[in-house]
Design an enzyme around this catalytic site. Structure first.
Site, PDB file in Angstrom:
ATOM      1  CG  HIS A 106     -20.787 172.959  51.662  1.00 30.17           C
ATOM      2  ND1 HIS A 106     -19.847 172.549  50.750  1.00 30.17           N
ATOM      3  CD2 HIS A 106     -20.155 173.891  52.440  1.00 30.17           C
ATOM      4  CE1 HIS A 106     -18.711 173.193  50.956  1.00 30.17           C
ATOM      5  NE2 HIS A 106     -18.871 174.015  51.971  1.00 30.17           N
ATOM      6  CE1 TYR A 134     -15.988 168.043  50.262  1.00 30.54           C
ATOM      7  CE2 TYR A 134     -16.181 167.686  47.914  1.00 30.54           C
ATOM      8  CZ  TYR A 134     -15.989 168.536  48.987  1.00 30.54           C
ATOM      9  OH  TYR A 134     -15.804 169.875  48.760  1.00 30.54           O
TER      10      TYR A 134
END
Length: 317
Positions: free
Chosen positions: A20, A290
Site C-alpha cells: 500500500h 505493520y
C-alpha cells in the site's frame, strides 16, 4: 510476511511502506449520532464530533506505479480521543480478503512473484497454490466480476475482519463495519483504464476535495448466528442488522510529505475501550507486520512521497 512482500516485489524501496505504498493524507472529523453506543462504549460512538486523520492508498509495493495497475483501493483511519485513547483502522474496498492467515499470505507472495521477463507470476506456481486455496480463487473471481470504483471518493471501505464490541451493559457482539460513500458510485472501464494518467485516482481526489468535503456513513453490521468471525475470506450472508453510527467527513488533503499520515501505521489492533480483537488470526499477523514495516522504513529514513516520485518520473520521460 514483510520479507515475503519484499521477495515478491524483487526490490526494496527504502523509506516506503512495504505494501500500500502509494498514498495521500486526508483529515477531517466524524460526526457520531450516538446509535453505535448500543453496541459499544467506544468514544467514537458518543454523540458528538471526533477528529480523524486518514490515508487513501492503492495496493502494491512500487512507489511510482501507475494507479491503473493497482485495482486495490484502501483507506487508513486514525481517530483521536481524550484520555490518550485512539482507534486505528485499515480498510479495504473489498468485503473479503484474499487469504485467511499469515502462512497462506506468505505462500501467496512466493507463488505470485512476477517473472522479470513477463512481469506475470509463473502460471504453474499459481495453479498449484490455487488448487489448495479455493478461498483465494473465490476472491480473484470476485475481483474479476465486481465493478471497480472510478474514484477513491465513491467507494465503500470495509473492516474485512470482525471485532468484538462491548456495550455499557457488558453485552458483547461480533461486528464488521463499512464506510459507505454519499458520492454516487461509478465504475471504471477496465478495458481502457491503462490509458488513464498515472495519478488519476489521486488527481481526482484532490480536485473533488478542493471543491467540497467528502462524506461516508459508518455502517455497523453485527453478526448473525453461524457467521464466521475467524475467517476474513468468508462474506457474511444477507439479512443482517445495519446500524448507521454517523458520518465521516474529509475536508483537508495533503501529500504524505506535507501531511500527517506518513509517520505512523494503521495497526488494526490499536483499539479503544469497548472494542477488542476477535478470533481472526489475521489481526495479530497484520499488527505485527505493520510494526515491522514501520520499523524498517523508519530506520531507512523518509523519502519523497510516492505521488511526487510519480510526477518526477513523468517529467523525466
Amino acid at each position: 510476511m514483510v520479507d515475503s512482500l519484499e521477495y515478491n516485489t524483487g526490490k526494496i524501496y527504502p523509506g516506503f511502506r512495504r505494501a500500500h505504498t502509494k498514498g495521500i493524507c486526508v483529515a477531517g472529523h466524524f460526526d457520531s449520532n450516538g446509535s453505535g453506543a448500543a453496541l459499544s462504549t467506544a468514544p467514537l460512538f458518543v454523540t458528538g464530533t471526533v477528529p480523524v486523520i486518514g490515508r487513501f492508498n492503492t495496493g502494491g509495493s512500487v512507489p511510482a506505479g501507475a494507479d491503473a495497475d493497482q485495482i486495490f483501493h484502501g483507506l487508513g483511519l486514525r481517530f483521536l480521543f481524550p484520555a490518550r485513547q485512539e482507534w486505528r483502522m485499515a480498510l479495504d474496498d473489498t468485503p473479503i480478503f484474499i487469504v485467511s492467515n499469515a502462512t497462506d499470505f506468505i505462500a501467496l507472495q512466493i507463488a505470485s512473484k512476477p517473472d522479470p521477463s513477463t512481469m506475470q507470476p509463473d502460471p504453474s506456481k499459481m495453479k498449484a497454490f490455487l488448487s489448495v486455496h479455493p478461498e483465494t480463487q473465490r476472491f480473484l473471481d470476485y475481483l474479476a466480476k465486481a465493478p471497480t470504483p472510478s474514484s477513491f471518493a465513491n467507494g465503500t471501505y470495509h473492516s474485512i475482519n470482525a471485532f468484538r464490541f462491548t456495550n455499557a451493559d457488558g453485552a458483547t457482539h461480533f461486528v464488521r463495519w463499512q464506510f459507505e460513500s454519499e458520492t454516487p458510485f461509478t465504475a471504471i472501464d477496465k478495458s481502457t483504464s491503462s490509458k488513464l494518467p498515472p495519478n488519476f485516482l489521486f488527481d481526482d481526489l484532490l480536485q473533488r476535495m478542493h471543491e467540497a468535503p467528502l462524506r461516508w456513513h459508518l455502517i455497523l453490521i453485527p453478526s448473525n448466528p453461524g457467521d464466521r468471525t475467524d475467517n476474513a475470506t468468508i462474506a457474511w450472508g444477507p439479512g443482517h442488522d445495519r446500524v448507521d453510527a454517523g458520518t465521516l467527513v474529509f475536508d483537508q488533503i495533503a501529500t504524505e510529505e506535507n501531511g500527517h499520515c506518513r509517520d505512523f501505521n494503521y495497526d488494526p489492533l490499536i483499539l479503544p475501550k469497548g472494542v477488542s480483537r476477535s478470533d481472526d488470526p489475521l489481526l495479530p499477523a497484520r499488527s505485527a507486520a505493520y510494526a515491522v514495516s514501520f520499523e524498517r522504513r523508519a530506520i531507512e529514513g523518509p523519502r519523497p512521497d510516492a505521488i511526487t516520485l510519480q510526477e518526477e518520473k513523468g517529467a523525466a520521460q
